[in-house]
Design a protein around this motif. Structure first.
Motif, short mmCIF file in Angstrom:
data_model
loop_
_atom_site.label_atom_id
_atom_site.label_comp_id
_atom_site.label_asym_id
_atom_site.label_seq_id
_atom_site.Cartn_x
_atom_site.Cartn_y
_atom_site.Cartn_z
N ARG A 86 1.00 -1.09 0.01
CA ARG A 86 0.01 0.06 -0.15
C ARG A 86 0.86 1.40 -0.13
NH1 ARG A 86 -2.21 -3.98 -0.10
NH2 ARG A 86 -1.71 -3.60 -2.18
N TYR A 87 2.03 1.50 0.87
CA TYR A 87 2.89 2.39 0.75
C TYR A 87 3.53 2.54 -0.71
CZ TYR A 87 2.97 3.88 5.84
OH TYR A 87 2.38 4.26 6.70
N SER A 88 3.67 1.55 -1.11
CA SER A 88 4.43 1.73 -2.45
C SER A 88 3.59 2.05 -3.48
CB SER A 88 4.90 0.11 -3.16
OG SER A 88 5.92 -0.21 -2.26
N ASP A 89 2.12 1.68 -3.39
CA ASP A 89 1.23 2.24 -4.37
C ASP A 89 1.20 3.72 -4.19
OD1 ASP A 89 0.74 -0.34 -5.31
OD2 ASP A 89 -1.09 -0.54 -4.29
N VAL A 90 0.98 4.26 -2.81
CA VAL A 90 0.60 5.64 -2.70
C VAL A 90 2.04 6.44 -3.06
CG1 VAL A 90 0.65 7.27 -0.59
CG2 VAL A 90 -0.67 5.30 -0.77
N ALA A 91 2.88 5.79 -2.96
CA ALA A 91 4.50 6.55 -3.12
C ALA A 91 4.48 7.06 -4.97
CB ALA A 91 5.57 5.88 -2.87
N ALA B 282 -9.03 4.89 -5.58
CA ALA B 282 -9.86 3.58 -5.83
C ALA B 282 -8.77 2.45 -5.67
CB ALA B 282 -9.96 3.94 -7.36
N SER B 283 -7.40 2.61 -5.92
CA SER B 283 -6.28 1.41 -5.92
C SER B 283 -6.57 1.11 -4.30
CB SER B 283 -5.05 1.85 -6.22
OG SER B 283 -4.98 2.24 -7.34
N LEU B 284 -6.26 2.02 -3.35
CA LEU B 284 -6.42 1.62 -2.08
C LEU B 284 -7.59 0.96 -1.61
CD1 LEU B 284 -4.82 4.95 -0.40
CD2 LEU B 284 -3.81 2.51 -0.83
N MET B 285 -8.80 1.49 -2.20
CA MET B 285 -10.16 0.84 -1.91
C MET B 285 -10.18 -0.40 -2.66
SD MET B 285 -11.66 2.61 0.01
CE MET B 285 -13.40 1.93 -0.05
N VAL B 286 -9.62 -0.71 -3.75
CA VAL B 286 -9.66 -2.07 -4.14
C VAL B 286 -9.16 -3.37 -3.18
CG1 VAL B 286 -8.62 -3.75 -5.94
CG2 VAL B 286 -9.68 -1.46 -6.82
N SER B 287 -7.94 -2.78 -2.60
CA SER B 287 -7.35 -3.58 -1.63
C SER B 287 -8.27 -3.75 -0.29
CB SER B 287 -6.07 -3.11 -1.24
OG SER B 287 -5.16 -2.87 -2.40
N GLU C 22 -6.47 -6.00 -9.79
CA GLU C 22 -5.73 -6.49 -8.47
C GLU C 22 -4.31 -5.56 -8.68
OE1 GLU C 22 -6.26 -7.61 -5.95
OE2 GLU C 22 -7.82 -9.26 -6.42
N ARG C 23 -3.21 -5.71 -7.60
CA ARG C 23 -2.09 -4.63 -7.73
C ARG C 23 -1.46 -5.11 -8.96
NH1 ARG C 23 3.28 -4.66 -5.28
NH2 ARG C 23 3.77 -2.24 -5.04
#
Length: 210
Positions: free
Chosen positions: A99-104, A131-136, A155-156
């Motif tokens: 999740r941190y990687s996605d946000v970065a 939206a990406s965070l909400m998928v997870s 998915e990721r």
């Protein structure tokens, strides 16, 4: 044997050699996971420091760095299994670092579009990040209630592939299309998971039907 199967077999062989080497080094799988996060932060810096005159080069660097980070995503779990270091905390830690990687990565894109005064794309990237965070989150929360919720597509790995394609194809204006696809399909995935979870809770009588 087709060239695709040969490529897949060769990639699998190379990946296993990397796993074997890391296993011999006795490095912690959690350390590999954290290194993957650090590499993605480097990609975020490439995005954030890109300017109009050098964006194609900086985005290329970012895309290649994200590919490198993906290697760590692929090997940390394999190293854990090969060295008998699989743990519940390891799975939790891997998910949090993802999740941190996605946000970065998305934050780097936010900075790039904000510096260029392209505020519509600032909004689009922010929406993609949410939206990406909400998928997870919807999967994690649903599985706490009903055990399994693997419905939906975005998915990721699919999200990362889209960002990589957008970065490598920046000079051909691929990134905006990648962001639109990511935003739309991620939203559809979230809605699908909400509906699936609702139907499962009703079917199992976990909550009264409304």
């Amino acid at each position: 044997m087709t060239w695709t199967s040969s490529f897949g077999k060769g990639s699998g062989w190379l990946l296993q050699k990397i796993v074997n080497g890391l296993a011999l080094s006795r490095i912690s799988p959690n350390t590999l996971t954290f290194i993957g996060l650090l590499i993605n932060i480097v990609a975020a810096f490439f995005f954030g420091y890109a300017r109009t005159e050098n964006a194609d080069r900086m985005f290329l660097y970012a895309g290649l760095v994200i590919i490198g980070a993906g290697v760590f995503d692929m090997v940390d779990g394999r190293v854990a299994r090969q060295t008998n270091q699989v743990s519940v905390f390891g799975a939790f830690f891997d998910s949090v670092m993802d999740r941190y990687s996605d946000v970065a990565i998305f934050f780097g894109l936010l900075v790039f579009y904000a510096r260029g005064n392209r505020f519509f794309y600032v909004f689009l990237v922010a929406f993609c990040m949410t939206a990406s965070l909400m998928v997870s989150y919807t999967r994690a929360r649903a599985e706490a209630l009903i055990g399994q919720c693997k419905v939906g597509f975005m998915e990721r790995p699919e999200r990362i592939v889209l960002v990589i394609l957008g970065a490598l194809g920046y000079r051909w204006d691929v990134m905006p299309a990648a962001l639109w696809v990511l935003a739309i399909i991620s939203t559809i995935t979230v809605i699908h998971r909400i509906r699936f979870t609702y139907e499962e809770t009703v079917r199992r009588k976990l909550v009264p039907a409304r």
